[in-house]
Scaffold this active site. Structure first.
Site, PDB file in Angstrom:
ATOM      1  N   ASP A 162       0.222  -7.223   0.774  1.00 15.01           N
ATOM      2  CA  ASP A 162       0.317  -5.891   1.057  1.00 15.01           C
ATOM      3  C   ASP A 162       1.946  -5.977   1.506  1.00 15.01           C
ATOM      4  O   ASP A 162       2.740  -5.407   2.725  1.00 15.01           O
ATOM      5  CB  ASP A 162      -0.551  -5.583   2.692  1.00 15.01           C
ATOM      6  CG  ASP A 162      -0.055  -4.144   2.999  1.00 15.01           C
ATOM      7  OD1 ASP A 162      -0.071  -2.879   1.645  1.00 15.01           O
ATOM      8  OD2 ASP A 162      -0.338  -3.215   3.556  1.00 15.01           O
ATOM      9  N   SER A 180       4.272   3.247   7.826  1.00 17.09           N
ATOM     10  CA  SER A 180       3.693   1.626   7.314  1.00 17.09           C
ATOM     11  C   SER A 180       5.142   1.850   6.378  1.00 17.09           C
ATOM     12  O   SER A 180       5.785   2.284   6.188  1.00 17.09           O
ATOM     13  CB  SER A 180       2.748   2.050   6.275  1.00 17.09           C
ATOM     14  OG  SER A 180       1.580   2.348   7.022  1.00 17.09           O
ATOM     15  N   HIS A 199       1.056  -1.392   0.155  1.00 20.46           N
ATOM     16  CA  HIS A 199       0.309   0.322  -0.005  1.00 20.46           C
ATOM     17  C   HIS A 199       0.896   1.325   0.010  1.00 20.46           C
ATOM     18  O   HIS A 199       0.328   2.030  -0.332  1.00 20.46           O
ATOM     19  CB  HIS A 199      -0.828   0.437   1.190  1.00 20.46           C
ATOM     20  CG  HIS A 199      -0.755   0.327   2.444  1.00 20.46           C
ATOM     21  ND1 HIS A 199      -0.772  -0.909   3.066  1.00 20.46           N
ATOM     22  CD2 HIS A 199      -0.336   1.462   3.182  1.00 20.46           C
ATOM     23  CE1 HIS A 199      -0.065   0.106   4.359  1.00 20.46           C
ATOM     24  NE2 HIS A 199       0.387   1.086   4.805  1.00 20.46           N
TER      25      HIS A 199
END
Length: 177
Positions: free
Chosen positions: A63, A132, A33
């Site tokens: 992911d 992230s 992402h």
């Protein structure tokens, strides 16, 4: 400082995130992402240098993404070959808000669970937008997970992709160091 040097800020047209080097040849790991829709991303090293990395392989379902920049002269992060026990201390490194480079937070591994068919590690080590793709480390500085997300508005509920699952999803082998 040595651990933080291997953690980078990634910039794409869609925003920013974190990543980390797994070898000196220039291979990095992050979340899908973070790089979704990009073929190339800007890499900002902890010392301020800037590079470009190509998105080499992704697993949208898991992911995770593998990127490749030029070779780097820094020590990559070691990968922990086995699992961590719930209750052990962990450390997350990333770039919160896209500007606070090499920020380290501490917590404990709260759970190792499978939720709706997805294997995740849970920790109270604080992470926010921009973290992230950064590493979750054990007490010896070895990667055990990749920062995935936190529950919006909730403190202490942060989730990480187990590193062995990420490597398997990308079909990446790591030699032991």
């Amino acid at each position: 400082a040595k651990l933080g040097a291997a953690v980078v800020t990634l910039e794409t047209a869609g925003g920013s995130g974190s990543g980390f080097y797994i070898d000196r040849e220039g291979y990095l790991l992050t979340n899908f992402h973070v790089v979704s829709g990009s073929k190339f991303v800007k890499v900002k090293l902890a010392n301020g240098d800037r590079l470009v990395a190509q998105v080499v392989k992704v697993s949208e379902r898991d992911d995770v993404a593998l990127l490749k920049s030029v070779a780097v002269d820094l020590d990559p992060l070691a990968i922990r070959p086995d699992t961590l026990d719930v209750g052990e201390e962990v450390y997350a490194i990333g770039t919160p808000l896209g500007v606070l480079t090499s920020t380290m937070t501490r917590g404990v591994l709260s759970a190792d669970r499978v939720s709706q068919g997805v294997h995740e590690l849970q920790s109270d080590a604080a992470v926010t937008f921009g973290s992230s793709g950064g590493p979750l480390l054990d007490g010896e500085g070895r990667v055990i997970g990749i920062t995935k997300s936190g529950l919006r508005g909730e403190k202490g509920f942060n989730f990480f992709i187990p590193i062995q699952d990420a490597l398997k999803a990308l079909d990446v082998g790591i030699t032991k160091r």
